[in-house]
Enzyme design. Structure first.
Site, PDB file in Angstrom:
ATOM      1  N   ARG A 123      -9.510  27.510   1.702  1.00 19.80           N
ATOM      2  CA  ARG A 123      -8.037  27.189   0.746  1.00 19.80           C
ATOM      3  C   ARG A 123      -8.182  27.832  -0.420  1.00 19.80           C
ATOM      4  O   ARG A 123      -7.521  27.357  -1.442  1.00 19.80           O
ATOM      5  CB  ARG A 123      -7.788  25.469   0.650  1.00 19.80           C
ATOM      6  CG  ARG A 123      -7.393  25.157   2.057  1.00 19.80           C
ATOM      7  CD  ARG A 123      -5.993  24.820   2.237  1.00 19.80           C
ATOM      8  NE  ARG A 123      -5.487  24.322   3.436  1.00 19.80           N
ATOM      9  CZ  ARG A 123      -5.340  23.147   3.852  1.00 19.80           C
ATOM     10  NH1 ARG A 123      -5.114  22.470   2.761  1.00 19.80           N
ATOM     11  NH2 ARG A 123      -4.921  22.880   5.048  1.00 19.80           N
ATOM     12  N   ARG A 144      -2.333  25.463  -3.569  1.00 17.64           N
ATOM     13  CA  ARG A 144      -1.698  24.999  -4.758  1.00 17.64           C
ATOM     14  C   ARG A 144      -2.387  24.731  -6.188  1.00 17.64           C
ATOM     15  O   ARG A 144      -1.648  24.554  -6.999  1.00 17.64           O
ATOM     16  CB  ARG A 144      -0.982  23.536  -4.052  1.00 17.64           C
ATOM     17  CG  ARG A 144       0.350  23.624  -3.366  1.00 17.64           C
ATOM     18  CD  ARG A 144       0.416  22.609  -2.623  1.00 17.64           C
ATOM     19  NE  ARG A 144      -0.581  22.283  -1.867  1.00 17.64           N
ATOM     20  CZ  ARG A 144      -0.590  21.023  -0.966  1.00 17.64           C
ATOM     21  NH1 ARG A 144       0.191  20.295  -0.886  1.00 17.64           N
ATOM     22  NH2 ARG A 144      -1.658  20.810  -0.240  1.00 17.64           N
ATOM     23  N   ARG A 167       5.519  29.968  -4.126  1.00 12.48           N
ATOM     24  CA  ARG A 167       5.705  29.001  -3.206  1.00 12.48           C
ATOM     25  C   ARG A 167       6.893  28.250  -3.540  1.00 12.48           C
ATOM     26  O   ARG A 167       7.766  27.680  -2.737  1.00 12.48           O
ATOM     27  CB  ARG A 167       4.720  28.213  -3.080  1.00 12.48           C
ATOM     28  CG  ARG A 167       4.809  26.616  -2.135  1.00 12.48           C
ATOM     29  CD  ARG A 167       4.786  27.042  -0.811  1.00 12.48           C
ATOM     30  NE  ARG A 167       4.867  25.904  -0.081  1.00 12.48           N
ATOM     31  CZ  ARG A 167       5.628  24.785  -0.355  1.00 12.48           C
ATOM     32  NH1 ARG A 167       7.011  25.315  -0.630  1.00 12.48           N
ATOM     33  NH2 ARG A 167       5.595  23.703   0.183  1.00 12.48           N
ATOM     34  N   ASP A 173      -1.799  29.616   8.851  1.00  9.37           N
ATOM     35  CA  ASP A 173      -2.123  28.320   9.123  1.00  9.37           C
ATOM     36  C   ASP A 173      -2.404  27.987  10.666  1.00  9.37           C
ATOM     37  O   ASP A 173      -2.123  28.843  11.314  1.00  9.37           O
ATOM     38  CB  ASP A 173      -0.692  27.346   8.933  1.00  9.37           C
ATOM     39  CG  ASP A 173      -1.229  25.605   8.699  1.00  9.37           C
ATOM     40  OD1 ASP A 173      -1.624  25.443   7.563  1.00  9.37           O
ATOM     41  OD2 ASP A 173      -1.183  25.046   9.745  1.00  9.37           O
ATOM     42  N   TYR A 182      -3.267  17.638  16.736  1.00 10.22           N
ATOM     43  CA  TYR A 182      -1.934  18.037  16.295  1.00 10.22           C
ATOM     44  C   TYR A 182      -0.872  17.795  17.129  1.00 10.22           C
ATOM     45  O   TYR A 182       0.238  17.029  17.199  1.00 10.22           O
ATOM     46  CB  TYR A 182      -1.831  19.121  15.171  1.00 10.22           C
ATOM     47  CG  TYR A 182      -2.662  18.896  13.788  1.00 10.22           C
ATOM     48  CD1 TYR A 182      -1.915  18.205  13.049  1.00 10.22           C
ATOM     49  CD2 TYR A 182      -3.534  19.503  13.596  1.00 10.22           C
ATOM     50  CE1 TYR A 182      -2.765  17.912  11.610  1.00 10.22           C
ATOM     51  CE2 TYR A 182      -4.402  19.547  12.390  1.00 10.22           C
ATOM     52  CZ  TYR A 182      -3.574  18.671  11.407  1.00 10.22           C
ATOM     53  OH  TYR A 182      -4.355  18.564  10.231  1.00 10.22           O
TER      54      TYR A 182
HETATM   55  O1  CP3 Z   1      -8.225  29.206   3.407  1.00 10.72           O
HETATM   56  C1  CP3 Z   1      -7.224  29.860   3.076  1.00 10.72           C
HETATM   57  O2  CP3 Z   1      -6.877  30.167   1.571  1.00 10.72           O
HETATM   58  C2  CP3 Z   1      -6.256  30.187   3.963  1.00 10.72           C
HETATM   59  C3  CP3 Z   1      -5.301  29.373   4.260  1.00 10.72           C
HETATM   60  C4  CP3 Z   1      -5.114  28.200   4.901  1.00 10.72           C
HETATM   61  C5  CP3 Z   1      -4.038  27.331   4.938  1.00 10.72           C
HETATM   62  N1  CP3 Z   1      -4.230  26.414   5.932  1.00 10.72           N
HETATM   63  C6  CP3 Z   1      -3.021  26.991   4.034  1.00 10.72           C
HETATM   64  C7  CP3 Z   1      -2.452  26.167   3.738  1.00 10.72           C
HETATM   65  C8  CP3 Z   1      -5.993  27.916   6.222  1.00 10.72           C
HETATM   66  C9  CP3 Z   1      -7.449  28.537   6.365  1.00 10.72           C
HETATM   67  C10 CP3 Z   1      -5.483  26.631   6.633  1.00 10.72           C
HETATM   68  C11 CP3 Z   1      -6.210  25.907   7.714  1.00 10.72           C
HETATM   69  C12 CP3 Z   1      -5.709  24.925   7.964  1.00 10.72           C
HETATM   70  N2  CP3 Z   1      -4.325  24.355   8.106  1.00 10.72           N
HETATM   71  C13 CP3 Z   1      -6.515  23.639   8.523  1.00 10.72           C
HETATM   72  C14 CP3 Z   1      -7.923  23.625   8.604  1.00 10.72           C
HETATM   73  C15 CP3 Z   1      -8.663  23.689   7.172  1.00 10.72           C
HETATM   74  C16 CP3 Z   1      -8.703  22.231   6.817  1.00 10.72           C
HETATM   75  O3  CP3 Z   1      -8.343  22.064   5.761  1.00 10.72           O
HETATM   76  O4  CP3 Z   1      -9.335  21.352   7.491  1.00 10.72           O
HETATM   77  C17 CP3 Z   1      -5.514  22.610   8.741  1.00 10.72           C
HETATM   78  C18 CP3 Z   1      -6.158  21.136   9.146  1.00 10.72           C
HETATM   79  C19 CP3 Z   1      -4.451  22.831   8.675  1.00 10.72           C
HETATM   80  C20 CP3 Z   1      -3.042  22.130   8.912  1.00 10.72           C
HETATM   81  C21 CP3 Z   1      -2.378  21.897   7.521  1.00 10.72           C
HETATM   82  N3  CP3 Z   1      -1.576  22.850   6.916  1.00 10.72           N
HETATM   83  C22 CP3 Z   1      -2.250  20.587   6.943  1.00 10.72           C
HETATM   84  C23 CP3 Z   1      -2.944  19.509   7.328  1.00 10.72           C
HETATM   85  C24 CP3 Z   1      -1.405  21.194   5.749  1.00 10.72           C
HETATM   86  C25 CP3 Z   1      -1.002  19.891   4.650  1.00 10.72           C
HETATM   87  C26 CP3 Z   1      -2.039  19.762   3.723  1.00 10.72           C
HETATM   88  C27 CP3 Z   1      -1.385  19.321   2.547  1.00 10.72           C
HETATM   89  O5  CP3 Z   1      -2.366  18.882   1.616  1.00 10.72           O
HETATM   90  O6  CP3 Z   1      -0.204  19.339   2.222  1.00 10.72           O
HETATM   91  C28 CP3 Z   1      -1.143  22.156   5.566  1.00 10.72           C
HETATM   92  C29 CP3 Z   1      -0.226  23.049   4.701  1.00 10.72           C
HETATM   93  C30 CP3 Z   1      -1.086  24.251   4.204  1.00 10.72           C
HETATM   94  N4  CP3 Z   1      -1.828  25.201   4.649  1.00 10.72           N
HETATM   95  C31 CP3 Z   1      -0.983  24.391   2.514  1.00 10.72           C
HETATM   96  C32 CP3 Z   1      -1.869  25.693   2.353  1.00 10.72           C
HETATM   97  C33 CP3 Z   1      -1.894  26.571   1.281  1.00 10.72           C
HETATM   98  C34 CP3 Z   1      -0.311  23.751   1.734  1.00 10.72           C
HETATM   99  C35 CP3 Z   1       1.181  24.024   1.863  1.00 10.72           C
HETATM  100  C36 CP3 Z   1       2.171  23.957   0.684  1.00 10.72           C
HETATM  101  O7  CP3 Z   1       2.063  24.951  -0.048  1.00 10.72           O
HETATM  102  O8  CP3 Z   1       2.718  23.065   0.375  1.00 10.72           O
END
Ligand code: CP3
Length: 354
Positions: free
Chosen positions: A35, A39, A48, A84, A161
């Site tokens: 990540r 944010r 965003r 994602d 999911y």
């Molecule tokens: O690592 C990186 O910088 C690359 C981008 C990346 C994102 N998601 C961007 C993202 C990667 C590798 C992921 C993987 C991902 N997505 C996982 C596995 C990694 C982990 O953290 O366990 C999972 C479980 C997801 C599913 C997912 N996507 C969730 C649960 C959420 C919500 C999280 C939250 O705190 O709101 C997301 C959204 C997401 N994916 C964001 C980002 C930057 C936030 C979205 C936003 O800008 O509001």
């Protein structure tokens, strides 16, 4: 297809990250952060603010911009494509939404064998062409010697999911399907795994130098359930990726599963902070690499504490080839960006050998 060996330009192949993936001796320990584009970073929030998260994922030029900006600002040793793990479930026929505050929501979750029968096989991955275009644009914009990591969710985490319809605490629906209709479970996992092989190889073809499988929630399983219901499918995905492409196999809460994850495959096993890196590495064996494993919350501490924690992990790795520094899970949204930049500097400096 997977027998075709990918050929990389020398500048990328000789990078510190790629060398560490092959467990070669490196001048310093490479670091990147899960990540890293997110944010906590002002530049990300600005992009965003103009669109939803899914729109951002589906706009290759902006996905490329946030990927490159984060990698450059942090001076990390690898970039990870901005996408994602849930994007692949849309072409399977699932309705995905990221709602404010709640995280991902799937409006038509799979709860029965009949629902599994309605899932669509990902025959060709062209529905995800925006990801491949983002990879091509990112590859063009990155420094020529900075590797780009592609990724996907591992079968269990995606299934969780798809069945729960969102985040979960106890995975009651997922495990109920697994236990009550194991035929449907195996059919669904196999369909997911087939889709993932095509998706990951297409990311490689578009320009990713390595791939990571995120099995973020696999720690919810007992070792016996992991072996019976999950391991064959993760193994199928990893075994289907083009030879010569390093695979990072990551999960959290996996202290009871490390040997089994290793059995499922991967050149590098990702560890979270709940296991000591030296003990985890000993258990999975020195013939694979490790990634990890700083607690993401250590980034909220003062820099003396942060440095001491980073040093502890580097000391546990003991300079053995095959360590990639990372957090044990993703950067949290409230993390101070200056501490993230500092951590990268510290790891480079503390691990410098020449
Ligand atoms: O690592 C990186 O910088 C690359 C981008 C990346 C994102 N998601 C961007 C993202 C990667 C590798 C992921 C993987 C991902 N997505 C996982 C596995 C990694 C982990 O953290 O366990 C999972 C479980 C997801 C599913 C997912 N996507 C969730 C649960 C959420 C919500 C999280 C939250 O705190 O709101 C997301 C959204 C997401 N994916 C964001 C980002 C930057 C936030 C979205 C936003 O800008 O509001």
């Amino acid at each position: 297809l997977s027998t075709e060996k990918a050929i990389l330009p020398a500048s990328l192949d000789d990078s510190v990250f790629m060398r560490a993936c092959r467990r070669e001796v490196v001048p310093y320990t490479p670091i990147w952060l899960m990540r890293q584009a997110g944010r906590y970073m002002k530049e990300y929030r600005e992009v965003r603010a103009r669109m939803s998260f899914l729109e951002l994922c589906k706009t290759p030029s902006l996905a490329a911009e946030v990927t490159v900006t984060a990698a450059e600002r942090l001076n990390v040793d690898a970039a990870i494509i901005f996408a994602d793990i849930l994007l692949i479930i849309e072409p399977m026929g699932l309705q995905l939404e990221f709602s404010k505050g709640e995280g991902p929501v799937i409006h038509n979750p799979v709860r029965s064998g009949a629902d599994v029968d309605r899932l669509l096989e990902v025959e060709d991955v062209s529905a995800l062409s925006f990801v491949f275009e983002a990879i091509r644009e990112t590859r063009n914009a990155l420094r020529p010697n900075l590797p780009l990591i592609g990724f996907a969710g591992a079968p269990f985490t995606l299934a969780s999911y798809i069945v729960e319809g969102g985040a979960s605490k106890n995975y009651v629906q997922t495990k109920s399907l697994m236990y009550n209709d194991s035929g449907a479970w195996h059919a669904m996992m196999s369909l997911i795994a087939r889709g993932l092989v095509k998706y990951l190889n297409a990311q490689v073809d578009a320009g990713a130098q390595a791939v990571q499988l995120f099995d973020s929630w696999v720690g919810a399983l007992s070792p016996d359930d992991y072996r019976a219901y999950v391991l064959p499918y993760t193994r199928m995905v990893i075994g289907g990726i083009r030879s010569g492409i390093p695979v990072i196999h990551f999960g959290t809460g996996t202290a009871a599963l490390l040997e089994l994850m290793r059995e499922a495959g991967g050149d590098i096993i990702g560890l979270d902070w709940r296991v000591r890196l030296d003990e985890g590495w000993e258990r999975i064996g020195r013939d694979v690499g490790v990634m990890g494993n700083l607690d993401p919350v250590a980034l909220f501490a003062n820099q003396d504490h942060l440095r001491a924690q980073a040093k502890l992990i580097l000391d546990q790795a003991g300079g053995r080839p095959g360590h990639i520094f990372n957090l044990g899970h993703g950067i949290l949204p409230e993390t101070p960006v200056e501490n993230v930049i500092k951590l990268v500097e510290m790891v480079h400096e503390l691990s410098q050998t020449s």
